[in-house]
Write a protein that holds these residues in place. Structure first.
Motif, PDB file in Angstrom:
ATOM      1  N   TYR A   1     -31.290 101.739  60.055  1.00 46.18           N
ATOM      2  CA  TYR A   1     -29.917 102.202  59.851  1.00 46.18           C
ATOM      3  C   TYR A   1     -29.893 103.421  58.938  1.00 46.18           C
ATOM      4  O   TYR A   1     -30.774 103.638  58.111  1.00 46.18           O
ATOM      5  CB  TYR A   1     -29.032 101.088  59.292  1.00 46.18           C
TER       6      TYR A   1
ATOM      7  N   GLN B   1     -23.269 100.179  66.412  1.00 51.50           N
ATOM      8  CA  GLN B   1     -21.963 100.159  65.758  1.00 51.50           C
ATOM      9  C   GLN B   1     -20.840 100.470  66.749  1.00 51.50           C
ATOM     10  O   GLN B   1     -19.689 100.089  66.521  1.00 51.50           O
ATOM     11  CB  GLN B   1     -21.920 101.164  64.594  1.00 51.50           C
TER      12      GLN B   1
ATOM     13  N   ARG C   1     -25.069 101.768  59.935  1.00 48.56           N
ATOM     14  CA  ARG C   1     -24.860 100.979  58.713  1.00 48.56           C
ATOM     15  C   ARG C   1     -25.721  99.719  58.755  1.00 48.56           C
ATOM     16  O   ARG C   1     -26.247  99.362  59.808  1.00 48.56           O
ATOM     17  CB  ARG C   1     -23.382 100.622  58.558  1.00 48.56           C
TER      18      ARG C   1
ATOM     19  N   LYS D   1     -25.202  93.755  57.400  1.00 50.74           N
ATOM     20  CA  LYS D   1     -24.128  93.037  56.695  1.00 50.74           C
ATOM     21  C   LYS D   1     -22.793  93.763  56.768  1.00 50.74           C
ATOM     22  O   LYS D   1     -21.737  93.162  56.551  1.00 50.74           O
ATOM     23  CB  LYS D   1     -24.514  92.843  55.222  1.00 50.74           C
ATOM     24  N   ASN D   2     -22.811  95.048  57.101  1.00 55.44           N
ATOM     25  CA  ASN D   2     -21.586  95.837  57.175  1.00 55.44           C
ATOM     26  C   ASN D   2     -21.084  96.027  58.590  1.00 55.44           C
ATOM     27  O   ASN D   2     -20.158  96.805  58.824  1.00 55.44           O
ATOM     28  CB  ASN D   2     -21.808  97.210  56.525  1.00 55.44           C
ATOM     29  N   LEU D   3     -21.674  95.304  59.547  1.00 56.41           N
ATOM     30  CA  LEU D   3     -21.290  95.463  60.947  1.00 56.41           C
ATOM     31  C   LEU D   3     -20.343  94.377  61.434  1.00 56.41           C
ATOM     32  O   LEU D   3     -19.846  94.445  62.551  1.00 56.41           O
ATOM     33  CB  LEU D   3     -22.536  95.474  61.835  1.00 56.41           C
ATOM     34  N   GLY D   4     -20.131  93.352  60.618  1.00 53.42           N
ATOM     35  CA  GLY D   4     -19.255  92.268  61.040  1.00 53.42           C
ATOM     36  C   GLY D   4     -19.863  91.385  62.105  1.00 53.42           C
ATOM     37  O   GLY D   4     -19.156  90.794  62.919  1.00 53.42           O
TER      38      GLY D   4
ATOM     39  N   GLU E   1     -22.997  85.688  61.170  1.00 52.23           N
ATOM     40  CA  GLU E   1     -23.798  85.552  59.954  1.00 52.23           C
ATOM     41  C   GLU E   1     -25.239  85.165  60.269  1.00 52.23           C
ATOM     42  O   GLU E   1     -26.173  85.582  59.566  1.00 52.23           O
ATOM     43  CB  GLU E   1     -23.166  84.494  59.039  1.00 52.23           C
TER      44      GLU E   1
ATOM     45  N   THR F   1     -27.005  88.358  61.214  1.00 52.12           N
ATOM     46  CA  THR F   1     -27.181  89.194  60.023  1.00 52.12           C
ATOM     47  C   THR F   1     -28.369  88.719  59.202  1.00 52.12           C
ATOM     48  O   THR F   1     -29.214  89.515  58.780  1.00 52.12           O
ATOM     49  CB  THR F   1     -25.907  89.169  59.160  1.00 52.12           C
TER      50      THR F   1
ATOM     51  N   ASN G   1     -31.882  90.694  58.509  1.00 47.96           N
ATOM     52  CA  ASN G   1     -32.285  90.928  57.123  1.00 47.96           C
ATOM     53  C   ASN G   1     -33.672  90.356  56.842  1.00 47.96           C
ATOM     54  O   ASN G   1     -34.403  90.868  55.991  1.00 47.96           O
ATOM     55  CB  ASN G   1     -31.266  90.313  56.163  1.00 47.96           C
TER      56      ASN G   1
ATOM     57  N   HIS H   1     -26.400  95.432  48.695  1.00 49.75           N
ATOM     58  CA  HIS H   1     -25.631  94.196  48.473  1.00 49.75           C
ATOM     59  C   HIS H   1     -24.608  94.299  47.352  1.00 49.75           C
ATOM     60  O   HIS H   1     -23.843  93.365  47.124  1.00 49.75           O
ATOM     61  CB  HIS H   1     -26.595  93.039  48.172  1.00 49.75           C
TER      62      HIS H   1
ATOM     63  N   HIS I   1     -21.417  96.078  46.177  1.00 49.20           N
ATOM     64  CA  HIS I   1     -20.314  96.977  46.518  1.00 49.20           C
ATOM     65  C   HIS I   1     -19.730  97.667  45.289  1.00 49.20           C
ATOM     66  O   HIS I   1     -19.249  98.793  45.384  1.00 49.20           O
ATOM     67  CB  HIS I   1     -19.217  96.195  47.250  1.00 49.20           C
TER      68      HIS I   1
END
Length: 538
Positions: free
Chosen positions: A209, A278, A310, A313-316, A319, A322, A326, A519, A521
């Motif tokens: 990404y 995305q 991205r 975790k930022n792609l919706g 879980e 994700t 990861n 992680h 924000h």
């Protein structure tokens, strides 16, 4: 059972669960069997008369979901399982499947779902619902015996045995990729992924990404080209997000008639490569199918490589997906700094611009027809090391634009040489203004340090010194990261401004902040606030 009909029904259930619909509706849909999908109707069979009554009431809700999924209005036709219907109800059910108008459908008395069944009422046998694992095993068993389409993998393997295939685009290879600190991890992980593609359970997922134009697509195509040349027996499916969505929509229409498995070429692949995912996120009609496909690959230890702008975790995403990405090879591609831009420009000039110019010159010499083309040469002028360095200083970070910028400068240099002149820095700047947004202010590293010191309440001596208190080291990492991000300086030059630290220490600080940003924000908001202050003070 119609495979396409089952897919549509499963998607409808997922949409109902997503929107928090009545659990009763969801359970009935799960107990229903998808019979047939046509251009205008979806026919399903429910296990009980009570389920029939309830689903008739919810017909409008279900049909709205069907239209969203199939991109066209679909009517819901409902029948009751033949095992439990009385003779007169067979007639009613048959009428329901022939496209009768709503007012002609049999009237079913209202049922109180919460009321206990009377003792005298016949007991209804509800069919057993197959478990997900058993369903997957059954589906796999059925697929192994499906005619016609199952010969495709064998045909591919026989074709591959005849000799290595030619890469789709030889420009996109590992050898042609310029890597440095900003993308070294992504490059090395991509090479490992390609080398271990035929080893089940090892390096099963690769997720790259970063911003557009930083080389993500190059790495994905390099994987495909490498496997095509060195391991042609492996079935590889490459698609960008637009191609995937188009394939999904087209196959939804086609498979309604032949009942084949949707996106078979994707499912049958050993290695799946999807670029720019995305652009799939948010397209509700295809996203559930995409997640199911990805989950299937990961569960079966097949290989999948994905690129996005991205982090997972930022792609919706789901879980579970994700966490799986990861846990795999997760690689950030950062914007190239001065050193990498210089290497990209130099390599592209030496390996692409100059060879192309030589071919143009040879073609012109061989063409004795006196045509306009024989006198045309568009580039290949000399670019000195000093000019390439200046180009790296004034250029942006998009690699595709860097290559085009290099060609323009080489062409301008050739035109100057024909007049006995040399390409000057101000002309390089003028060309750069056409390609890149250079209106931003030149940021000085002293300004970065001053803003960070004020924000974190540390002195300049502490920021650049050797103290290792947590608040000071964090401020130091942030200052180095922002200097790298905003100042046109090499890692060596940045280290010199922090008490003579070497480039490896600078690299460590940059990677540490990048890891935190994955992680944290609040840190991202802090950095944006710091950037705004730095720009205002510059």
């Amino acid at each position: 059972m119609d495979t396409e009909a089952k897919i549509i029904l499963d998607d409808t259930i997922s949409f109902c669960e997503r929107d928090g619909r009545d659990a009763r509706l969801i359970q009935i849909l799960k107990q229903s069997e998808a019979l047939e999908l046509t251009d205008t109707d979806l026919s399903v069979e429910v296990p009980t008369r009570f389920a029939y009554s309830y689903l008739v009431k919810q017909r409008d809700v279900v049909e709205r979901y069907l239209e969203d999924i199939a991109f066209t209005p679909l009517a819901l036709n409902i029948t009751v399982s033949q095992a439990i219907t009385a003779p007169q109800e067979h007639t009613a059910a048959a009428g329901a499947t022939t496209g009768s108008a709503p007012e002609e459908r049999p009237r079913i008395p209202t049922v109180d779902w919460d009321a206990p069944a009377p003792e005298s009422r016949d007991r209804v046998k509800v069919k057993n619902i197959i478990s997900p694992d058993a369903l997957r095993e059954l589906t796999a068993s059925v697929q192994q015996h499906e005619p016609a389409t199952t010969v495709e993998p064998k045909a591919r393997q026989e074709s591959a045995a005849a000799g290595p295939s030619v890469p789709i685009n030889s420009k996109f290879t590992f050898e042609n990729f310029v890597y440095g600190d900003e993308n070294k991890h992504a490059y090395q992980s991509s090479v490992r992924f390609a080398l271990m593609a035929d080893e089940p359970g090892i390096y099963t997922s690769l997720f790259i990404y970063g911003k557009s134009g930083l080389g993500k697509t190059h790495l994905l195509l390099a994987i495909e080209n490498y496997l095509s040349e060195h391991n042609p027996g492996i079935r590889v499916k490459y698609a960008n997000s637009q191609t995937y969505v188009e394939d999904y929509i087209n196959e939804l229409r086609v498979q309604k008639t032949n009942g084949g498995r949707i996106l078979r070429e994707y499912h049958d692949a050993d290695v799946l490569i999807i670029d720019d995912i995305q652009n799939i996120i948010g397209k509700t009609q295809s996203i559930e199918n995409f997640f199911s496909l990805v989950d299937e690959f990961i569960r079966n230890n097949k290989k999948i490589a994905i690129a996005s702008d991205r982090a997972p975790k930022n792609l919706g995403m789901d879980e579970r997906l994700t966490s799986r990405f990861n846990a795999g090879m997760l690689c950030l591609v950062s914007e190239p700094g001065f050193e990498m831009k210089y290497e990209i420009l130099k390599r592209y000039y030496e390996h692409t611009v100059l060879p192309d110019a030589e071919l143009q010159g040879s073609a012109s010499a061989l063409d004795t027809s006196g045509s306009i083309l024989s006198a045309l040469r568009t580039g290949g002028g000399t670019l000195t090391d000093e000019q390439l360095r200046h180009m790296a200083e004034v250029s942006g970070t998009n690699i595709r634009e860097l290559e085009s910028f290099c060609e323009r400068c080489a062409g301008a240099s050739y035109e100057r040489e024909q007049k006995g002149q040399q390409l000057e820095a101000d002309e390089i700047d003028r060309i750069a203004d056409e390609y890149f947004d250079r209106a931003h202010k030149r940021i000085q590293i002293g300004t970065v340090q001053a803003v960070v010191e004020e924000f974190y309440h540390v002195s300049h001596e502490d920021l650049c010194g050797q103290k290792r208190m947590k608040n000071i080291t964090q401020a130091r990492h942030v200052a180095i990261y922002l200097a790298y991000d905003m100042c046109e300086m090499t890692n060596v030059a940045i280290g010199a401004e922090f008490d003579g630290r070497d480039h490896s220490t600078v690299h460590y600080s940059i990677k540490k902040i990048e890891k935190q940003l994955a992680h944290d924000h609040s840190l991202a908001r802090e950095l944006q606030a710091l950037r705004n202050k730095i720009i205002l003070k510059s």
